[in-house]
Motif scaffolding. Structure first.
Motif, PDB file in Angstrom:
ATOM      1  N   ALA A  43       0.899  -1.407   0.119  1.00  0.00           N
ATOM      2  CA  ALA A  43      -0.033  -0.180  -0.125  1.00  0.00           C
ATOM      3  C   ALA A  43       0.897   1.268   0.037  1.00  0.00           C
ATOM      4  CB  ALA A  43      -0.894  -0.103   1.257  1.00  0.00           C
ATOM      5  N   THR A  44       0.323   2.296  -0.498  1.00  0.00           N
ATOM      6  CA  THR A  44       0.972   3.672  -0.326  1.00  0.00           C
ATOM      7  C   THR A  44       0.275   4.591   0.525  1.00  0.00           C
ATOM      8  OG1 THR A  44      -0.009   4.651  -2.141  1.00  0.00           O
ATOM      9  CG2 THR A  44       1.745   3.425  -2.869  1.00  0.00           C
ATOM     10  N   GLU A  45       0.743   5.620   0.917  1.00  0.00           N
ATOM     11  CA  GLU A  45       0.161   6.682   1.581  1.00  0.00           C
ATOM     12  C   GLU A  45      -1.179   7.209   1.103  1.00  0.00           C
ATOM     13  OE1 GLU A  45      -1.135   9.025   4.458  1.00  0.00           O
ATOM     14  OE2 GLU A  45       0.526   7.637   4.736  1.00  0.00           O
ATOM     15  N   ALA A  46      -1.197   6.952  -0.271  1.00  0.00           N
ATOM     16  CA  ALA A  46      -2.347   7.626  -0.899  1.00  0.00           C
ATOM     17  C   ALA A  46      -3.616   6.483  -0.594  1.00  0.00           C
ATOM     18  CB  ALA A  46      -2.046   7.600  -2.437  1.00  0.00           C
ATOM     19  N   ASP A  47      -3.201   5.139  -0.697  1.00  0.00           N
ATOM     20  CA  ASP A  47      -4.200   4.115  -0.259  1.00  0.00           C
ATOM     21  C   ASP A  47      -4.774   4.489   1.369  1.00  0.00           C
ATOM     22  OD1 ASP A  47      -3.764   1.445  -1.870  1.00  0.00           O
ATOM     23  OD2 ASP A  47      -1.997   2.847  -1.898  1.00  0.00           O
ATOM     24  N   LEU A  48      -3.852   4.828   2.217  1.00  0.00           N
ATOM     25  CA  LEU A  48      -4.252   4.892   3.565  1.00  0.00           C
ATOM     26  C   LEU A  48      -5.075   6.258   3.495  1.00  0.00           C
ATOM     27  CD1 LEU A  48      -0.823   3.838   5.341  1.00  0.00           C
ATOM     28  CD2 LEU A  48      -2.917   2.650   4.811  1.00  0.00           C
ATOM     29  N   ALA A  49      -4.468   7.320   3.164  1.00  0.00           N
ATOM     30  CA  ALA A  49      -5.101   8.610   3.150  1.00  0.00           C
ATOM     31  C   ALA A  49      -6.637   8.547   2.447  1.00  0.00           C
ATOM     32  CB  ALA A  49      -4.309   9.725   2.616  1.00  0.00           C
ATOM     33  N   ALA A  50      -6.831   7.958   1.319  1.00  0.00           N
ATOM     34  CA  ALA A  50      -7.968   7.817   0.535  1.00  0.00           C
ATOM     35  C   ALA A  50      -9.038   6.881   1.519  1.00  0.00           C
ATOM     36  CB  ALA A  50      -7.874   7.034  -0.807  1.00  0.00           C
ATOM     37  N   GLU A  51      -8.431   5.810   2.409  1.00  0.00           N
ATOM     38  CA  GLU A  51      -9.322   5.131   3.006  1.00  0.00           C
ATOM     39  C   GLU A  51      -9.964   5.918   3.895  1.00  0.00           C
ATOM     40  OE1 GLU A  51      -8.556   0.770   3.523  1.00  0.00           O
ATOM     41  OE2 GLU A  51      -8.669   1.519   5.900  1.00  0.00           O
ATOM     42  N   ARG A  52      -8.884   6.847   4.650  1.00  0.00           N
ATOM     43  CA  ARG A  52      -9.509   7.644   5.898  1.00  0.00           C
ATOM     44  C   ARG A  52     -10.515   8.565   5.177  1.00  0.00           C
ATOM     45  NH1 ARG A  52      -3.872   7.520   7.381  1.00  0.00           N
ATOM     46  NH2 ARG A  52      -3.437   9.335   5.887  1.00  0.00           N
ATOM     47  N   ALA A  53     -10.425   9.043   4.151  1.00  0.00           N
ATOM     48  CA  ALA A  53     -11.453   9.928   3.477  1.00  0.00           C
ATOM     49  C   ALA A  53     -12.791   9.467   3.473  1.00  0.00           C
ATOM     50  CB  ALA A  53     -10.938  10.666   2.382  1.00  0.00           C
ATOM     51  N   VAL A  54     -12.821   8.116   2.876  1.00  0.00           N
ATOM     52  CA  VAL A  54     -13.886   7.358   2.647  1.00  0.00           C
ATOM     53  C   VAL A  54     -14.743   6.974   3.938  1.00  0.00           C
ATOM     54  CG1 VAL A  54     -14.911   4.898   1.891  1.00  0.00           C
ATOM     55  CG2 VAL A  54     -13.332   6.270   0.492  1.00  0.00           C
ATOM     56  N   LEU A  55     -14.030   6.617   5.041  1.00  0.00           N
ATOM     57  CA  LEU A  55     -14.513   6.115   6.296  1.00  0.00           C
ATOM     58  C   LEU A  55     -15.059   7.431   6.988  1.00  0.00           C
ATOM     59  CD1 LEU A  55     -12.072   3.424   7.640  1.00  0.00           C
ATOM     60  CD2 LEU A  55     -13.927   3.101   6.037  1.00  0.00           C
ATOM     61  N   ASP A  56     -14.295   8.649   6.870  1.00  0.00           N
ATOM     62  CA  ASP A  56     -15.119   9.694   7.466  1.00  0.00           C
ATOM     63  C   ASP A  56     -16.242  10.233   6.877  1.00  0.00           C
ATOM     64  OD1 ASP A  56     -12.602  10.212   9.080  1.00  0.00           O
ATOM     65  OD2 ASP A  56     -11.873  11.690   7.733  1.00  0.00           O
ATOM     66  N   VAL A  57     -16.646   9.990   5.647  1.00  0.00           N
ATOM     67  CA  VAL A  57     -17.734  10.114   5.065  1.00  0.00           C
ATOM     68  C   VAL A  57     -18.884   8.989   5.611  1.00  0.00           C
ATOM     69  CG1 VAL A  57     -19.322  10.137   2.879  1.00  0.00           C
ATOM     70  CG2 VAL A  57     -17.063  11.306   3.014  1.00  0.00           C
ATOM     71  N   LEU A  58     -18.390   7.769   5.440  1.00  0.00           N
ATOM     72  CA  LEU A  58     -19.356   6.788   6.130  1.00  0.00           C
ATOM     73  C   LEU A  58     -19.643   6.859   7.290  1.00  0.00           C
ATOM     74  CD1 LEU A  58     -17.928   3.510   3.991  1.00  0.00           C
ATOM     75  CD2 LEU A  58     -19.770   4.999   3.374  1.00  0.00           C
ATOM     76  N   ARG A  59     -18.883   7.087   8.236  1.00  0.00           N
ATOM     77  CA  ARG A  59     -19.086   6.901   9.578  1.00  0.00           C
ATOM     78  C   ARG A  59     -19.740   8.326  10.157  1.00  0.00           C
ATOM     79  NH1 ARG A  59     -13.193   5.021  10.895  1.00  0.00           N
ATOM     80  NH2 ARG A  59     -13.377   2.800  10.991  1.00  0.00           N
ATOM     81  N   ALA A  60     -19.795   9.329   9.432  1.00  0.00           N
ATOM     82  CA  ALA A  60     -20.381  10.728   9.557  1.00  0.00           C
ATOM     83  C   ALA A  60     -22.278  10.381   9.296  1.00  0.00           C
ATOM     84  CB  ALA A  60     -19.981  11.661   8.933  1.00  0.00           C
ATOM     85  N   ALA A  61     -22.367   9.571   8.371  1.00  0.00           N
ATOM     86  CA  ALA A  61     -23.545   9.447   7.933  1.00  0.00           C
ATOM     87  C   ALA A  61     -24.323   7.878   8.419  1.00  0.00           C
ATOM     88  CB  ALA A  61     -23.614   9.313   6.575  1.00  0.00           C
ATOM     89  N   ARG A  62     -23.430   7.156   8.847  1.00  0.00           N
ATOM     90  CA  ARG A  62     -23.970   5.678   9.178  1.00  0.00           C
ATOM     91  C   ARG A  62     -23.157   5.159  10.417  1.00  0.00           C
ATOM     92  NH1 ARG A  62     -27.143   7.579   5.882  1.00  0.00           N
ATOM     93  NH2 ARG A  62     -28.166   6.647   4.020  1.00  0.00           N
ATOM     94  N   PRO A  63     -23.077   5.702  11.519  1.00  0.00           N
ATOM     95  CA  PRO A  63     -22.197   5.677  12.422  1.00  0.00           C
ATOM     96  C   PRO A  63     -22.467   4.248  12.940  1.00  0.00           C
ATOM     97  CG  PRO A  63     -23.652   7.342  13.470  1.00  0.00           C
ATOM     98  CD  PRO A  63     -23.679   7.102  11.866  1.00  0.00           C
ATOM     99  N   GLU A  64     -23.862   3.553  12.937  1.00  0.00           N
ATOM    100  CA  GLU A  64     -23.886   2.160  13.515  1.00  0.00           C
ATOM    101  C   GLU A  64     -23.557   1.102  12.605  1.00  0.00           C
ATOM    102  OE1 GLU A  64     -24.930   2.180  16.795  1.00  0.00           O
ATOM    103  OE2 GLU A  64     -24.655   4.125  16.704  1.00  0.00           O
ATOM    104  N   ASP A  65     -23.144   1.453  11.529  1.00  0.00           N
ATOM    105  CA  ASP A  65     -22.923   0.200  10.140  1.00  0.00           C
ATOM    106  C   ASP A  65     -21.395  -0.138  10.587  1.00  0.00           C
ATOM    107  OD1 ASP A  65     -25.035   0.986   9.271  1.00  0.00           O
ATOM    108  OD2 ASP A  65     -24.417   1.643   7.382  1.00  0.00           O
ATOM    109  N   ALA A  66     -21.258  -1.525  10.176  1.00  0.00           N
ATOM    110  CA  ALA A  66     -19.588  -2.118  10.238  1.00  0.00           C
ATOM    111  C   ALA A  66     -19.273  -1.934   8.791  1.00  0.00           C
ATOM    112  CB  ALA A  66     -20.097  -3.652  10.445  1.00  0.00           C
ATOM    113  N   VAL A  67     -18.021  -1.835   9.054  1.00  0.00           N
ATOM    114  CA  VAL A  67     -17.111  -1.365   7.480  1.00  0.00           C
ATOM    115  C   VAL A  67     -15.805  -2.368   7.620  1.00  0.00           C
ATOM    116  CG1 VAL A  67     -15.689  -0.015   6.435  1.00  0.00           C
ATOM    117  CG2 VAL A  67     -17.495   0.935   7.999  1.00  0.00           C
ATOM    118  N   THR A  68     -15.770  -3.012   6.342  1.00  0.00           N
ATOM    119  CA  THR A  68     -14.612  -3.820   6.199  1.00  0.00           C
ATOM    120  C   THR A  68     -13.843  -2.815   5.039  1.00  0.00           C
ATOM    121  OG1 THR A  68     -15.266  -5.566   6.853  1.00  0.00           O
ATOM    122  CG2 THR A  68     -13.301  -5.810   5.245  1.00  0.00           C
TER     123      THR A  68
END
Length: 271
Positions: A43-68
């Protein structure tokens, strides 16, 4: 594409994928640290940073959902009915050598069904997304419904391991079959962005080996193809995620039947 809690899961998937794509685009061409994983994968730092951005959106809107997520693994309640699957940068090796053939994949499984998904192309500025019933591409602020078409005769074949059905099926052998070259033209882009292209009519089909159930790489593209009306099965025509596994996603039934026959030829006595 903005999102609020009241909007659809499909639009949320699109917004999350778009957030990840913005990071991938912004970091493109920079000197990035690599984080070794296994068997030559990294992985690169881009993988990790992009994942953080995706998870921020999902957790803000659906905090009770599970994520893999590919890089950070699973979070959330083990018993959660709603489960997001996140691939923040599909095509990391392409990206690392400054090849713009990558995608950001986000999908939602509710119980056993994938009900929403999105694949973002960071460099084309497109997000392919579905609410599980219909599929669209979002570009320049507008949504256009996806229409599969086989006229290009272009078929992407995934040559990345693993190959659980070898020696009975080998993707490289499919490309060398005279029946394949008479009808189709092969493409290999090493990113599941190509699965979304089948739904969009830019590819006639996509073929891969592998066990794809709950795959962060493939769930969004499969959902797009199904919602767009493609013919989607396992490698030998069985219902997806049963039997031998793998995937044939084709723009229409005729193209699917032709590819299915070519795959079956590999296991026939004459092959």
């Amino acid at each position: 594409m903005t999102i609020t809690n009241g909007e659809s899961d499909g639009r949320l998937a699109a917004a999350a994928a778009q957030a990840g794509a913005a990071v991938v685009r912004d970091l493109y061409g920079r000197r990035l640290d690599r984080y070794e994983k296994s068997a030559g994968d990294f992985a690169t730092e881009a993988d990790l940073a992009a994942e953080r951005a995706v998870l921020d959106v999902l957790r803000a809107a659906r905090p009770e959902d599970a994520v893999t997520a590919e890089e950070s693994g699973r979070t959330g309640a083990a018993c959660a009915r709603r489960h997001w699957l996140v691939d923040p940068l599909c095509g990391t090796l392409n990206y690392a050598v400054q090849t713009m053939l990558v995608g950001v994949n986000v999908a939602l499984r509710v119980d056993t069904d994938v009900t929403a998904g999105a694949t973002a192309d960071p460099f084309a500025g497109e997000v392919f997304w579905t609410d599980g019933e219909r599929a669209w591409v979002h570009r320049d602020g507008d949504d256009t419904e996806l229409t599969p078409a086989a006229g290009s005769a272009l078929v992407d074949v995934n040559l990345d391991p693993p190959f659980p059905n070898a020696p009975g099926f080998r993707a490289a052998r499919l490309l060398a079959d005279p029946g394949f070259t008479e009808r189709f033209r092969p493409r290999v882009i090493s990113s599941t962005l190509a699965v979304a292209w089948v739904a969009a009519g830019r590819r006639a089909a996509y073929v891969t080996d592998g066990h794809l159930e709950d795959s962060v790489h493939f769930a969004a593209g499969i959902a797009l193809c199904r919602a767009a009306g493609c013919t989607v099965t396992g490698l030998y025509g069985e219902p997806l995620h049963t039997g031998a596994g793998g995937l044939i996603a084709a723009a229409d039934a005729e193209t699917h039947a032709a590819l299915l026959k070519l795959v079956e030829n590999q296991t026939s006595p004459a092959s």
